[in-house]
Design a protein around this motif. Structure first.
Motif, PDB file in Angstrom:
ATOM      1  N   LYS A 183       0.401  -4.667   0.772  1.00  0.00           N
ATOM      2  CA  LYS A 183      -0.617  -4.772   1.832  1.00  0.00           C
ATOM      3  C   LYS A 183      -0.452  -3.634   2.850  1.00  0.00           C
ATOM      4  O   LYS A 183      -1.429  -3.028   3.288  1.00  0.00           O
ATOM      5  CB  LYS A 183      -0.536  -6.138   2.527  1.00  0.00           C
ATOM      6  CG  LYS A 183      -1.129  -7.268   1.671  1.00  0.00           C
ATOM      7  CD  LYS A 183      -1.065  -8.596   2.391  1.00  0.00           C
ATOM      8  CE  LYS A 183      -1.148  -9.807   1.479  1.00  0.00           C
ATOM      9  NZ  LYS A 183      -2.248  -9.899   0.559  1.00  0.00           N
ATOM     10  N   VAL A 184       0.796  -3.330   3.211  1.00  0.00           N
ATOM     11  CA  VAL A 184       1.049  -2.259   4.190  1.00  0.00           C
ATOM     12  C   VAL A 184       0.669  -0.903   3.583  1.00  0.00           C
ATOM     13  O   VAL A 184      -0.052  -0.096   4.189  1.00  0.00           O
ATOM     14  CB  VAL A 184       2.545  -2.252   4.610  1.00  0.00           C
ATOM     15  CG1 VAL A 184       2.823  -1.121   5.594  1.00  0.00           C
ATOM     16  CG2 VAL A 184       2.953  -3.586   5.211  1.00  0.00           C
ATOM     17  N   LEU A 185       1.137  -0.649   2.355  1.00  0.00           N
ATOM     18  CA  LEU A 185       0.891   0.652   1.710  1.00  0.00           C
ATOM     19  C   LEU A 185      -0.599   0.874   1.460  1.00  0.00           C
ATOM     20  O   LEU A 185      -1.105   1.993   1.605  1.00  0.00           O
ATOM     21  CB  LEU A 185       1.651   0.731   0.379  1.00  0.00           C
ATOM     22  CG  LEU A 185       3.176   0.826   0.469  1.00  0.00           C
ATOM     23  CD1 LEU A 185       3.810   0.675  -0.919  1.00  0.00           C
ATOM     24  CD2 LEU A 185       3.610   2.153   1.096  1.00  0.00           C
ATOM     25  N   SER A 186      -1.282  -0.199   1.099  1.00  0.00           N
ATOM     26  CA  SER A 186      -2.705  -0.071   0.813  1.00  0.00           C
ATOM     27  C   SER A 186      -3.469   0.417   2.057  1.00  0.00           C
ATOM     28  O   SER A 186      -4.373   1.256   1.967  1.00  0.00           O
ATOM     29  CB  SER A 186      -3.196  -1.425   0.319  1.00  0.00           C
ATOM     30  OG  SER A 186      -4.530  -1.614   0.552  1.00  0.00           O
ATOM     31  N   LYS A 187      -3.061  -0.073   3.241  1.00  0.00           N
ATOM     32  CA  LYS A 187      -3.698   0.381   4.493  1.00  0.00           C
ATOM     33  C   LYS A 187      -3.287   1.811   4.793  1.00  0.00           C
ATOM     34  O   LYS A 187      -4.120   2.648   5.136  1.00  0.00           O
ATOM     35  CB  LYS A 187      -3.266  -0.518   5.653  1.00  0.00           C
ATOM     36  CG  LYS A 187      -4.129  -1.750   5.774  1.00  0.00           C
ATOM     37  CD  LYS A 187      -3.843  -2.486   7.086  1.00  0.00           C
ATOM     38  CE  LYS A 187      -4.441  -3.887   7.013  1.00  0.00           C
ATOM     39  NZ  LYS A 187      -3.668  -4.870   7.735  1.00  0.00           N
TER      40      LYS A 187
END
Ligand code: AP5
Length: 218
Positions: free
Chosen positions: A18-22
Motif C-alpha cells: 500500500k505504501v509503495l503503490s502510493k
C-alpha cells in the motif's frame, strides 16, 4: 516497475504494498483483497473460495490465475504493478510469466520478505482491517487514532477469520510446502532480493526504496 512481494503470512506484504503503490504510483494487486471482496459481496467466486480461505488453504490455481490474468490484461497501459500474495505456487508463477510475455511486460524484481514465525503470529493476532477501505492496522504496532475506527474513512475495523493461531500455523505450513519453491525459481531467474520482514514499516520501506534506486528500477 513490475514487482512481486513474496513472503509468509504476516510478513507485511499488504502494508508495504500500500505504501509503495502510493510512492511509486503503480497499481497494487492483492489476490487476498480481491478474494475477500468476493466473499463479502457473496459473488459466485466468493462462494467457491470462502471455505479454503477460512481454513487457511490455498484457493485452487485455476481461480486465482483467472483473476490475475484478467487484471493484468485489462490494465496493459499501467506504468507498473505490485503483486501481493501472488504467485504462491510454481503453476501460478509459470502462468504469470506467460501472461506478462503476452502483453509485452516482464517482472523486474521479486522481494522476498524473510520473516520469523514469532513475528508473524504477534502481527497477525493483533491485525485489524478496515471494512470500508482495507487499510491495515495493528493494535500495538500501528494502532488507529480511535480504537476500532479507521483513520482514513471512519468505518469500523474487523479481525480476519484466518488470523486465529491455529489457522496462522496452517497457513505457514501451506506457505512452506507450496510457496517456498518460488524462492529458488526466482533466484535462478536472477531477480530475487531478500530483505528482512522483521523490520519496522518505515525502516523496511527505506531499505526497499534504496534497493530500487540501486537497481535503477526507479
Ligand atoms: P492473503 O491475504 O494474501 O494472506 P497472506 O499471504 O497470509 O498474508 P497476510 O495478508 O496475512 O499478511 P501480509 O504479509 O500482507 O501482512 P500485513 O501487511 O497485512 O491471503 C489470504 C488467503 O487468500 C489465503 O490463505 C488463500 O486462501 C487465499 N489466497 C490469496 N492469494 C492466493 C493465491 N495466490 N493462491 C491461492 N490462494 C490465495 O501485516 C500483518 C500485520 O502486521 C498487520 O497488523 C500490520 O499492521 C502489521 N505490520 C505489517 N508490517 C509491519 C512491520 N514492518 N512492523 C510491524 N508491524 C507490521
Amino acid at each position: 516497475m513490475n514487482l512481486v512481494l513474496l513472503g509468509p503470512p504476516g510478513a507485511g506484504k499488504g502494508t508495504q504494498a500500500k505504501v509503495l503503490s502510493k510512492e511509486l504510483k503503480i497499481r497494487h494487486i492483492s489476490t487476498g483483497d480481491i478474494l475477500r471482496d468476493a466473499v463479502r459481496n457473496k459473488t459466485a467466486l466468493g462462494k467457491e473460495t470462502q471455505e479454503y480461505m477460512t481454513k487457511g488453504e490455498l484457493v485452487p490455481d485455476r481461480l486465482v490465475i483467472a483473476i490475475v490474468k484478467e487484471t493484468l490484461q485489462g490494465n496493459k497501459a499501467d506504468s507498473g504493478f505490485i503483486l501481493d500474495g501472488f504467485p504462491r505456487t510454481l503453476e501460478q508463477a509459470t502462468m504469470l510469466d506467460e501472461t506478462l510475455e503476452g502483453i509485452g511486460k516482464k517482472l523486474d524484481v521479486v522481494i522476498f520478505l524473510k520473516t520469523s514465525l514469532e513475528t508473524s503470529i504477534a502481527r497477525l493476532n493483533g491485525r485489524r482491517v478496515c471494512k470500508g477501505c482495507d487499510t491495515i492496522y495493528h493494535i500495538k504496532n500501528i494502532p488507529p487514532k480511535k480504537e476500532g475506527v479507521c483513520d482514513q474513512c471512519g468505518n469500523s475495523l474487523y479481525q480476519r477469520k484466518d488470523d486465529q493461531v491455529d489457522t496462522i500455523k496452517r497457513r505457514w505450513s501451506v506457505y512452506n510446502k507450496d510457496t517456498t519453491p518460488l524462492i529458488k525459481y526466482y533466484t535462478e531467474k536472477n531477480i530475487l532480493k531478500e530483505v528482512s520482514g522483521d523490520l519496522d514499516v518505515d525502516r523496511l520501506n527505506t531499505i526497499l526504496m534504496a534497493l530500487f534506486q540501486k537497481e535503477s528500477l526507479i
